[in-house]
Design a protein around this motif. Structure first.
Motif, short mmCIF file in Angstrom:
data_model
loop_
_atom_site.label_atom_id
_atom_site.label_comp_id
_atom_site.label_asym_id
_atom_site.label_seq_id
_atom_site.Cartn_x
_atom_site.Cartn_y
_atom_site.Cartn_z
N HIS A 135 56.18 -45.67 34.91
CA HIS A 135 56.55 -44.24 35.30
C HIS A 135 55.56 -43.72 36.43
O HIS A 135 54.28 -44.04 36.23
CB HIS A 135 56.05 -42.96 34.32
N LEU A 136 55.30 -44.80 37.42
CA LEU A 136 54.20 -45.10 38.10
C LEU A 136 55.12 -44.70 39.77
O LEU A 136 56.03 -45.47 40.74
CB LEU A 136 53.40 -46.77 38.48
N HIS A 137 55.33 -44.17 40.22
CA HIS A 137 55.74 -43.68 42.17
C HIS A 137 54.96 -44.51 42.85
O HIS A 137 54.03 -43.71 44.05
CB HIS A 137 55.64 -42.02 41.88
N LEU A 138 55.18 -45.25 43.75
CA LEU A 138 54.27 -46.56 44.75
C LEU A 138 55.18 -46.24 45.52
O LEU A 138 54.53 -45.95 46.53
CB LEU A 138 54.83 -47.65 43.61
N SER A 139 56.67 -46.32 45.41
CA SER A 139 57.55 -45.80 46.63
C SER A 139 57.18 -43.93 47.05
O SER A 139 57.49 -44.36 48.62
CB SER A 139 58.71 -45.90 47.03
N PHE A 140 56.16 -43.08 46.61
CA PHE A 140 55.66 -42.19 47.17
C PHE A 140 54.27 -42.52 47.27
O PHE A 140 53.22 -41.83 48.24
CB PHE A 140 56.28 -41.16 47.75
N GLY A 141 53.47 -42.85 46.11
CA GLY A 141 52.25 -42.80 46.47
C GLY A 141 51.35 -43.85 47.14
O GLY A 141 50.10 -43.49 47.53
N CYS A 142 52.22 -44.63 47.56
CA CYS A 142 51.66 -44.72 48.85
C CYS A 142 51.37 -44.96 49.97
O CYS A 142 50.96 -45.05 51.04
CB CYS A 142 52.81 -46.36 49.12
N PHE A 143 51.98 -43.12 50.26
CA PHE A 143 52.41 -43.12 51.96
C PHE A 143 50.35 -41.86 52.02
O PHE A 143 50.23 -41.21 52.57
CB PHE A 143 53.20 -41.60 51.92
N GLY B 291 53.53 -44.09 30.52
CA GLY B 291 52.77 -44.89 32.26
C GLY B 291 51.93 -43.79 32.92
O GLY B 291 51.15 -43.43 31.86
N SER B 292 51.69 -43.58 34.16
CA SER B 292 50.61 -42.64 34.78
C SER B 292 51.42 -41.69 35.30
O SER B 292 50.63 -40.72 34.96
CB SER B 292 50.20 -43.97 35.48
N ASP B 293 52.51 -41.76 35.86
CA ASP B 293 53.09 -40.73 36.58
C ASP B 293 52.00 -40.85 38.10
O ASP B 293 52.48 -39.84 38.66
CB ASP B 293 52.59 -39.15 35.89
N TYR B 294 50.92 -41.12 37.99
CA TYR B 294 50.70 -41.59 39.61
C TYR B 294 51.28 -40.84 40.55
O TYR B 294 52.80 -42.18 40.97
CB TYR B 294 50.12 -42.79 39.59
N PRO B 295 51.11 -40.78 41.77
CA PRO B 295 49.58 -40.87 41.59
C PRO B 295 49.85 -38.57 40.90
O PRO B 295 48.72 -37.88 42.00
CB PRO B 295 50.04 -40.60 43.09
N GLY B 296 51.00 -38.56 41.02
CA GLY B 296 50.37 -36.69 40.05
C GLY B 296 49.36 -36.97 39.00
O GLY B 296 49.34 -37.72 38.24
N GLY B 297 49.13 -35.72 38.88
CA GLY B 297 47.95 -35.46 37.86
C GLY B 297 46.72 -35.28 38.46
O GLY B 297 46.71 -35.28 39.61
N PHE B 298 45.97 -35.50 37.41
CA PHE B 298 44.50 -34.72 37.31
C PHE B 298 43.41 -35.68 37.23
O PHE B 298 42.29 -35.41 36.96
CB PHE B 298 44.51 -33.36 36.81
N MET B 299 42.99 -36.71 37.45
CA MET B 299 42.76 -38.10 36.69
C MET B 299 44.12 -39.49 37.81
O MET B 299 45.41 -39.33 38.32
CB MET B 299 42.60 -38.82 35.78
N ASP B 300 42.76 -40.43 38.25
CA ASP B 300 43.35 -41.95 38.66
C ASP B 300 44.53 -42.66 37.42
O ASP B 300 43.21 -42.48 36.85
CB ASP B 300 42.70 -42.64 39.54
N ALA B 301 45.59 -42.08 37.30
CA ALA B 301 45.88 -42.63 35.78
C ALA B 301 46.16 -44.24 35.67
O ALA B 301 47.48 -45.02 34.58
CB ALA B 301 47.38 -42.09 35.22
N ARG B 302 45.70 -44.81 36.73
CA ARG B 302 46.87 -46.16 36.90
C ARG B 302 45.71 -47.21 36.31
O ARG B 302 45.79 -48.66 35.40
CB ARG B 302 46.68 -46.67 38.50
N ASP B 303 44.61 -46.04 35.90
CA ASP B 303 43.71 -47.05 34.36
C ASP B 303 43.92 -47.20 33.46
O ASP B 303 43.93 -46.14 32.35
CB ASP B 303 42.46 -46.53 35.02
N VAL B 304 45.03 -48.29 32.90
CA VAL B 304 45.11 -48.52 32.14
C VAL B 304 44.53 -48.31 30.47
O VAL B 304 44.69 -47.75 29.43
CB VAL B 304 46.52 -49.75 31.17
N ILE B 305 43.48 -48.59 30.75
CA ILE B 305 42.46 -48.62 29.56
C ILE B 305 41.69 -47.14 29.67
O ILE B 305 42.37 -46.60 27.66
CB ILE B 305 41.76 -49.35 30.20
#
Length: 542
Positions: free
Chosen positions: A72-80, A428-442
């Motif tokens: 669950h990673l919104h790359l196509s609008f997180g890229c903006f 998943g991360s829900d990046y770029p939403g939320g309160f942290m950089d949840a791309r950090d899987v670990i």
């Protein structure tokens, strides 16, 4: 030479000398051999004598797992994000306005001044108003996007550009906030944001593709080799297709078709295009994504009982059921955004109804996203429907207040109960939403294993899952919910050669780090001694 991640290395290469977790059966092997982007053999060390790899890489006791799949990673609008004013760390109205003003002065040619992330006062943010923006930006359109992407604050010029007036009715499944006198406050909620998103997310295809590629390469440092993008608009699909044709996709992408822009459930003509499962290992169509509810209080459909008193708030969207059934009738799987428990019931009802409309032989795999609050009956019902779910442990952030209230009959973050009932879980991360950089899987695996909100509070400790289970959810689990279990997510013969090497014990109290990331048999990231996260172009094996 620039590294093209879709290029495959033709050499026969092997990993051995460490712990190799397959996320399948058997659970562990001694060695894995891969060539031309595919795993060709796993097993005991003696297979190295049978195949005689050209390069045998000693793991030196480290752990090898399949490449992480962020489901669950919104790359196509997180890229903006690089195109907008960065409001991270702004703790006051004055700081936000100062940063927006500086951004506007730096980019005088930009018609739209966009800032992210904005927090309103209900989310421990600041009490900004349309008037505050108008005072500084009387002639340029300004948009502050909420950290959830489900709301925004805009100035008068932006409202005028979007043709939103005092007389404008609330759109279906959205709210145009007004003060007690009926004047527009500048706050737009859920589908009311759509006209503004259409404006600010409009880029030419080449620029869009470049933004996606740049943002996608940042994922390598986190061990992410594949994503599910839950909200791919027609423009985003064109950009992804261009990248794939030019062999420039930095990670594998499962596109989840959406409407014309973010929060738009009207998929329309896209249902005439490629259906779920079509594509290749780099770019494939996944389930259609619809929003069953939102995120904010007004738009999250929840019913709870506290001290014997039943309390309900919010409503689910009334525009997703028809889309779900129509998508299934065309041969698509469907994924529904469900934060509230009332939305879960509505979604499961709809999936049951959709069975009558499915093409012959089509097996529906109901997929629900988020599921922050559930009852046991709902969990059992989802399992009985062969359902699956994608959860995001980052939502434990700011959930510490839930410990102060006893909820009867419902459960928050019911990860363990869903697993025990047989619901297949992805993460998943829900990046770029939320309160942290949840791309950090670990970091997310650590949160899910400890149920810690990052501020010293433990939420629903009985729902904690082992660290290795979270790794499974980020690999085999994510592959399953995307219909990709025959392609990736496990270290098994015939699957793609995507790997992550972890350095350190699999201990949530002292978690490992991503040491290397491999995609299609090529190393794309190496963590150096002097830098924590350093992308590496090419294969340059030492």
């Amino acid at each position: 030479m620039q590294f093209k991640s879709t290029q495959q290395d033709e050499r026969c290469v092997a990993f051995t000398g460490g712990r190799i977790l397959t996320m399948g059966s058997p659970e562990e092997v001694d060695s894995v051999i891969f060539q031309s982007g595919k795993i060709i053999k796993t097993g005991p060390s003696k297979i190295l004598d049978e195949f005689i790899p050209e390069d045998i890489i000693n793991l030196h006791g480290r752990t090898l797992v399949p490449g992480f799949i962020d489901a669950h990673l919104h790359l196509s609008f997180g890229c903006f994000l690089p195109e907008w004013a960065d409001l991270n760390g702004c703790a006051s109205k004055e700081e936000i306005l100062a940063r927006m003003k500086k951004y506007a002065e730096t980019y005088p040619q930009k018609e739209w001044i966009v800032g992210f992330p904005w927090l309103n006062s209900l989310y421990d943010g600041t009490g900004l108003s349309r008037a505050d923006l108008d005072a500084i930006f009387p002639d340029r359109s300004v948009v502050l996007i909420h950290t959830t992407f489900h709301s925004m604050l805009v100035n008068s010029q932006a409202l005028k550009h979007a043709e939103i007036t005092r007389e404008s009715p609330d759109p279906r499944s959205g709210f145009i906030e007004r003060d007690k006198n009926g004047e527009l406050s500048g706050t737009l909620i859920e589908s009311a944001c759509i006209p503004l998103y259409i404006q600010i997310l409009a880029f030419d295809s080449t620029t869009y593709a470049d933004l996606i590629e740049r943002s996608g390469r940042e994922l390598h440092q986190f061990g992410i080799t594949a994503i599910h993008d839950p909200g791919v608009t027609p423009d985003a699909e064109s950009a992804y297709s261009q990248l794939n044709a030019e062999k420039r996709l930095p990670v594998s992408v499962l596109m989840m078709p959406h409407g014309m822009t973010l929060l738009d459930n009207q998929v329309g003509e896209r249902l005439q295009g490629p259906i779920s499962g079509e594509g290749d290992e780099w770019l494939r169509t996944g389930p259609v994504k619809v929003f069953g509810d939102g995120v904010l209080m007004e738009s999250t459909a929840i019913s709870v009982t506290i001290n014997g008193e039943k309390i309900a708030s919010g409503t689910y969207r009334n525009d997703f059921q028809d889309v779900l059934i129509d998508a299934v009738s065309h041969g698509f799987q469907v994924c529904v955004h469900c934060l509230g428990n009332l939305t879960v019931d509505a979604s499961l009802d709809c999936f049951e109804s959709a069975r009558k409309h499915a093409p012959p032989g089509f097996v529906i795999r109901p997929r629900l996203e988020h599921l922050n609050i559930l009852s046991q009956d709902q969990i059992d019902r989802l399992a009985s429907l062969n359902g699956c779910a994608c959860v995001q442990p980052q939502f434990l952030m700011r959930a510490g207040h839930l410990n102060k209230t006893r909820f009867e009959g419902t459960k928050w973050f019911a990860y363990a109960d869903m697993r025990d009932a047989g619901v297949v879980l992805a993460a998943g991360s829900d990046y770029p939403g939320g309160f942290m950089d949840a791309r950090d899987v670990i970091a997310c695996c650590r949160m899910g294993a400890t149920m810690n909100d990052g501020q010293g509070n433990t939420i629903s400790p009985e729902q904690a899952l082992p660290f290795e289970q979270w790794l499974w959810m980020y690999t085999a689990g994510s592959a399953y919910v995307g219909g990709q279990e025959c392609e990736r997510g496990m270290i098994q013969e015939g699957l793609v050669a995507d790997f992550v090497i972890l350095e350190g014990d699999l201990n949530p109290d002292n978690p490992p780090v991503v040491a290397e990331t491999w995609i299609a048999g090529r190393r794309v990231y190496l963590r150096t001694r002097n830098e924590n996260k350093t992308p590496v172009p090419g294969f340059d094996h030492e």
